[in-house]
Scaffold this active site. Structure first.
Site, PDB file in Angstrom:
ATOM      1  N   ASP A 117     -11.398  79.560 -33.242  1.00  0.00           N
ATOM      2  CA  ASP A 117     -12.831  80.110 -33.855  1.00  0.00           C
ATOM      3  C   ASP A 117     -13.599  78.877 -34.392  1.00  0.00           C
ATOM      4  O   ASP A 117     -14.293  78.588 -35.060  1.00  0.00           O
ATOM      5  CB  ASP A 117     -12.756  81.044 -35.164  1.00  0.00           C
ATOM      6  CG  ASP A 117     -12.934  81.720 -34.337  1.00  0.00           C
ATOM      7  OD1 ASP A 117     -12.391  82.503 -32.767  1.00  0.00           O
ATOM      8  OD2 ASP A 117     -12.330  83.305 -34.947  1.00  0.00           O
ATOM      9  N   GLU A 279     -20.107  87.758 -28.092  1.00  0.00           N
ATOM     10  CA  GLU A 279     -20.099  87.035 -29.217  1.00  0.00           C
ATOM     11  C   GLU A 279     -20.336  85.799 -29.403  1.00  0.00           C
ATOM     12  O   GLU A 279     -20.041  84.989 -28.307  1.00  0.00           O
ATOM     13  CB  GLU A 279     -18.605  87.868 -29.929  1.00  0.00           C
ATOM     14  CG  GLU A 279     -16.923  87.106 -28.986  1.00  0.00           C
ATOM     15  CD  GLU A 279     -16.034  88.393 -29.670  1.00  0.00           C
ATOM     16  OE1 GLU A 279     -16.514  89.155 -30.111  1.00  0.00           O
ATOM     17  OE2 GLU A 279     -15.105  87.544 -29.084  1.00  0.00           O
TER      18      GLU A 279
END
Length: 592
Positions: A117, A279
């Protein structure tokens, strides 16, 4: 590329053998009549790999120019045809074809081991990146680079053990800090992240914000907002108003300048391209357009990056006609599960994106967790971003700043040993020479309140580590612990390689039970040396420089090894004490 099938195996092997022998005529004949040039072998070697070994440059040129085989295609061992050509005349040909030399390129992933991430920001000539840290303390590592390729940990966003105990102490493995974002505004660095709670919490998803004058910190005590959603990012518009985005899709809400107050309810501006698990929203403004980047498709092999744009911050947003702008379509690619990226502009006006990926053993076991890749973004005449020319993730690419190779940072490396949830500084400390001391808390590694272990991320599939363990001179208590080295994923799966008072042992814990154990008599009375040699799924265990055991099927130390909870981290290694003794370790080697 595709692995040959039972129907095409004979032809494929004949073509590979012919290419390896430099037999251009036979290779051409097989391509004309039966061989599929997309076929590769079990290790991911393409026909071009074999042709380079055959040293027939005319055949190599035919495969590149007429059959579109890629010199930078990587097999499962991260070896490309370009690598195999090193030192031969074919190397010069590939340099012309690729536009860069072997000495002028970087390899993906640029951050190896557990670096999921990624989020990035540039300030002047400096680049800063953050990655998810889940329940590990200190939380949210901050890395620095001046060339986008070489990174150095310079600090952590969460360093207060008391705050960490209060907020992470009871969390299950894999929860904690998800998908942090780093941004810069009016002289301060801002880091936000989802603080993912256990499923029985009043708010299972909360958003944390902290800031600092300095990129390496120290950062302020985080503020936690009870706003449902994951993967927050902060965007500052031209008028100075600040916004936070969260999923599902991209939902936007206004925040105060310091991020400590939520000023509006989240409002959906774009749900995404695929409709599946949208997302990781990020916004940037360029040439009058707001560009909204999303991660979609789930975190497996369907993962991707998509984008849409609008002249108005709140939409409606027009999807990019090239969506997904990043996706690994090739099942045989060694780099898989690519998505969750954030763009960054260089000082000279170019664009790059950092994004997560996974490398899998046997196309199944993601032992290292998710790593960080880098690729260049170009923009079409119509103003749409294209990543790596639409080819998917690169394996090797030209250095963004060749003149800066090796110039990482002038900020000292601050990478530290990690502890699940928090650090009990009365039980764990590190001396100036790197010696580690741990006093056991009578908790085993399967207990969430165990604090008597230290770990670091396993850096690659081939990795050796060696520790010498001893009792400090001042430790006069009878040795009643078990202590040693751990290969750790979370409290649900780990391996212990240690000693007790009267034996050396190796044991594997999976989902509430120790499932296999090896033992040998040994009377612990002084320094002992533990060595673990890792090669894919194979682990070899040596004690005092003598071979003891080898396990060839260690599959539990990864997210695929057990379906339970939120297993999003990666394989770790470290040292532990289960008992009450004080033990000392010195790490002798770490070979990657």
């Amino acid at each position: 590329m595709n692995l040959y099938t039972s129907k095409t195996e004979a032809t494929a092997k004949r073509a590979f053998e012919a290419a390896g022998n430099g037999d251009e005529a036979l290779v051409r004949h097989l391509i004309d009549h039966s061989f599929q040039v997309e076929d590769c072998d079990e290790e991911g070697n393409s026909l071009l790999h074999y042709a380079v070994k055959g040293k027939n440059q005319e055949l190599v040129a035919f495969l590149v120019e007429r059959c579109s085989l890629d010199p930078t295609w990587s097999n499962q061992n991260m070896v490309t045809p370009y690598d195999l050509a090193k030192g031969t005349p074919i190397e010069a040909y590939f340099k012309t074809v690729c536009g860069f030399g072997l000495e002028d390129c970087y390899r993906n992933p640029v951050q190896r081991g557990m670096h999921p991430d990624p989020s990035i920001v540039r300030v002047g000539e400096d680049y800063y990146m953050v990655n998810s840290s889940f329940i590990y303390f200190p939380g949210i590592p901050i890395s620095h680079s001046r060339d986008l390729v070489h990174w150095n940990v310079i600090g952590y966003a969460v360093t207060d053990p008391k705050w960490s105990e209060e907020n992470l102490g009871k969390l299950e493995g894999g929860r904690g800090f998800w998908a942090p974002d780093i941004s810069y505004h009016n002289g301060r660095f801002y880091i936000c992240a989802t603080l993912r709670q256990n499923d029985d919490a009043p708010y299972i998803q909360t958003q944390m914000v902290t800031s600092s004058e300095f990129p390496q910190g120290p950062y302020e005590t985080p503020v936690v907002h009870n706003v449902l959603g994951i993967d927050p990012s902060i965007f500052t518009d031209d008028d100075g108003k600040r916004y936070m985005l969260v999923n599902r899709g991209a939902r936007i809400m206004e925040i105060s300048e310091d991020g400590k107050e939520i000023l509006s309810e989240p409002s959906l501006i774009w749900y995404g391209h695929s409709g599946h698990a949208p997302e990781g929203p990020h916004l940037l403004k360029k040439d009058g357009y707001y560009y909204c980047f999303l991660a979609e498709g789930g975190t497996g092999k369907g993962h991707m990056i998509t984008v849409a744009r609008s002249r108005n911050l709140f939409g409606p947003y027009e999807p990019c006609p090239f969506n997904p702008i990043l996706h690994q379509k090739d099942e045989m690619g060694v780099i898989q599960c690519c998505g969750h990226g954030k763009p960054v502009q260089t000082a000279d006006g170019r664009w790059f994106v950092v994004y997560l990926c996974s490398r899998l053993i046997d196309s199944k076991w993601g032992m290292l967790g998710r790593e960080t890749c880098l690729d260049e973004i170009t923009w079409t005449l119509e103003g749409w971003p294209v990543i790596n020319q639409g080819k998917g993730p690169s394996y090797m690419a030209p250095l963004p700043f060749p003149q800066k190779t090796g110039a990482i940072t002038d900020i000292p490396n601050q990478e530290v040993w990690l502890t699940p949830r928090t650090r009990d500084e009365k039980r764990i400390w590190e001396e100036e020479d790197g010696t580690i001391l741990i006093r056991g808390d009578k908790k085993d590694l399967c207990e969430k309140d165990c604090r008597s272990l230290l770990v670091k991320c396993q850096p690659d599939f081939k990795f050796d580590v060696e520790f010498v363990m001893d009792l400090p001179e001042e430790e006069n208590e009878e040795f009643t612990s078990d202590a040693g080295v751990t290969l750790y994923y979370d409290e649900n799966t780990y391996i212990k390689f240690g000693v007790t008072k009267d034996e050396v042992f190796l044991t594997e814990y999976i989902d509430n039970a120790y499932v296999r154990t090896e033992k040998k008599p040994y009377a612990f009375h002084g320094p002992v040396t533990f060595r673990v040699e890792t090669d894919g799924l194979k682990r070899t265990f040596l004690f005092n420089n003598s071979f003891l055991w080898q396990w060839t099927d260690v599959t539990s130390i990864c997210s695929e090894g057990l379906v339970k909870g939120k297993r999003f981290t990666g394989a770790m290694y470290g040292v532990y004490v289960n008992g009450s003794n004080l033990l000392r370790w010195r790490q002798h080697s770490k070979i990657q």
